[in-house]
Design an enzyme around this catalytic site. Structure first.
Site, PDB file in Angstrom:
ATOM      1  N   PRO A 150       0.842  -1.204   0.000  1.00 26.42           N
ATOM      2  CA  PRO A 150       0.000   0.000   0.000  1.00 26.42           C
ATOM      3  C   PRO A 150       0.873   1.249   0.000  1.00 26.42           C
ATOM      4  CG  PRO A 150      -0.780  -1.587   1.622  1.00 26.42           C
ATOM      5  CD  PRO A 150       0.548  -2.083   1.156  1.00 26.42           C
TER       6      PRO A 150
ATOM      7  N   GLN B 192      -6.084  -2.233   1.700  1.00 27.76           N
ATOM      8  CA  GLN B 192      -5.671  -2.049   3.086  1.00 27.76           C
ATOM      9  C   GLN B 192      -6.668  -1.117   3.774  1.00 27.76           C
ATOM     10  OE1 GLN B 192      -2.342   0.541   4.433  1.00 27.76           O
ATOM     11  NE2 GLN B 192      -1.360  -1.379   5.063  1.00 27.76           N
TER      12      GLN B 192
ATOM     13  N   TYR C 150      -0.780   4.394  13.265  1.00 26.73           N
ATOM     14  CA  TYR C 150      -2.175   4.709  13.025  1.00 26.73           C
ATOM     15  C   TYR C 150      -3.047   4.049  14.111  1.00 26.73           C
ATOM     16  CZ  TYR C 150      -0.130   6.596   8.826  1.00 26.73           C
ATOM     17  OH  TYR C 150       0.657   7.327   7.971  1.00 26.73           O
TER      18      TYR C 150
ATOM     19  N   ARG D 117       8.925   1.285  -2.958  1.00 24.93           N
ATOM     20  CA  ARG D 117       9.682   2.262  -3.742  1.00 24.93           C
ATOM     21  C   ARG D 117      10.310   1.672  -5.001  1.00 24.93           C
ATOM     22  NH1 ARG D 117      10.181   3.755   1.571  1.00 24.93           N
ATOM     23  NH2 ARG D 117       9.872   5.972   2.056  1.00 24.93           N
TER      24      ARG D 117
END
Length: 355
Positions: A22, A98, A181, A323
């Site tokens: 994600p 996700q 989170y 990446r």
């Protein structure tokens, strides 16, 4: 077992062990997916990855990291996601989402526009949800500590989001309990100082994550896999630990979670993290060995031989990349050539296939 060996999770067959992590794109309005998401996610499917996951997708409007995050709190979000899913699947990949809530790290700007907290004038909001009324960092809003009714609403939001994801044609879900989170905030004693049944002891701090997993499993079909991303360590002795992650992984496995996606950090700022190639691999290996639950691993994985070794050595079942795939969306095709594996190329690209 190798990087290009197939894997079946419940009723879902993966063509190889390469997963698209994600990656937030900060490109939505009101949580709606756009043509940017279609192209961004679609390129990885045509590039040969086995599983393509959406960015952290907010289960409530105030659970977005930024005002431009993708959402799944409204039925209006389903149509475009379904369109993206049809293309991803047409290329032989599995499409997943996700599910996330940013908690006290919500209402921030895009990274290329400073990335700090934003107010109502910039599309942000004033009430953030968290386990405790502790701001993430200086200049961040002080969040509201959720009461038990608020916690119940969070569980319901994840369950309802899972039902919408199913309507959008998702094949797999991942619960985001990492990177500081909301679910991670409840797990870590650095952000959770509650004294009720959701704070204090390990059993209390994991309660919300287990409740969310159970709630999602109520609406998510038995044939479809469920993953959970964990920050395996907070990189502080007084924070969430690897041993706690192993214990939670066992409990999540019992709750219907099929794999732990291993990452780290994010719950507090200014932590020294010893990054390097594959720096989470040892954690994934321990969780896999000691919990009996499959693992996926992310973190500076860039080379074909590196990724193949992780799978061959039994350190993880899936390699999650970010990446490197942004730089090279068709990395799996080149990796297969380097490793001497024959894989399907899109017929439109066959003229470019090395001979």
């Amino acid at each position: 077992m190798s990087l290009f060996a197939p894997l079946t999770l419940r009723g879902v067959a993966l063509r190889n062990r390469i997963v698209v992590s994600p990656m937030c794109q900060y490109s939505s309005t009101d949580g709606l997916a756009t043509d940017w998401h279609l192209v961004h996610l679609g390129q990885f499917a045509s590039g040969g990855a086995s599983m393509v996951l959406t960015e952290a997708t907010a289960v409530t409007a105030d659970g977005r990291i930024s005002p431009q995050d993708l959402g799944i709190w409204d039925d209006a979000h389903v149509e475009m996601l379904a369109r993206i899913g049809r293309f991803v699947k047409s290329q032989g990949a599995v499409f997943g989402m996700q599910l996330a809530h940013a908690g006290r790290k919500a209402s921030t700007g895009r990274p290329w526009e400073d990335g700090g907290p934003v107010g109502v004038d910039a599309g942000g909001w004033t009430h953030l949800a968290a386990p405790s009324a502790l701001p993430f960092a200086e200049k961040y809003q002080t969040p509201d500590a959720l009461d038990t009714r608020g916690i119940a609403r969070i569980v319901s939001a994840f369950r309802e989001a899972a039902a919408r994801a199913l309507a959008a044609g998702m094949d797999v879900l991942e619960l985001h309990a990492a990177h500081g989170y909301l679910l991670h905030q409840f797990l870590s004693p650095l952000s959770n100082v509650r004294t009720d049944r959701y704070g204090g002891s390990f059993e209390n701090r994991i309660r919300l994550t287990l409740d969310v997993a159970a709630g999602v499993r109520e609406v998510w079909p038995e044939r479809l896999p469920l993953l959970t991303r964990l920050s395996v360590t907070d990189w502080r002795d007084d924070g969430w630990t690897v041993d706690e992650s192993i214990a939670l992984a066992r409990r999540l496995g019992e709750s219907g979670v099929d794999a732990i996606d291993c990452s780290s950090g994010g719950v507090v700022p200014h932590v020294q993290i010893p990054t390097g190639p594959g720096y989470h691999v040892g954690f994934a290996e321990r969780i896999r060995r000691e919990s009996g639950v499959r693992t996926a691993v992310v973190g500076f994985i860039t080379g074909a031989a590196q990724a193949d070794t992780i799978v061959r050595s039994g350190q993880a079942d899936l390699v999650v990349m970010a990446r490197e795939l942004l730089r090279h969306p068709h990395w799996p095709l080149d990796a297969a050539r380097e490793l001497g594996q024959e894989v399907r190329w899109p017929p439109q690209y066959l003229r470019a296939k090395p001979r």
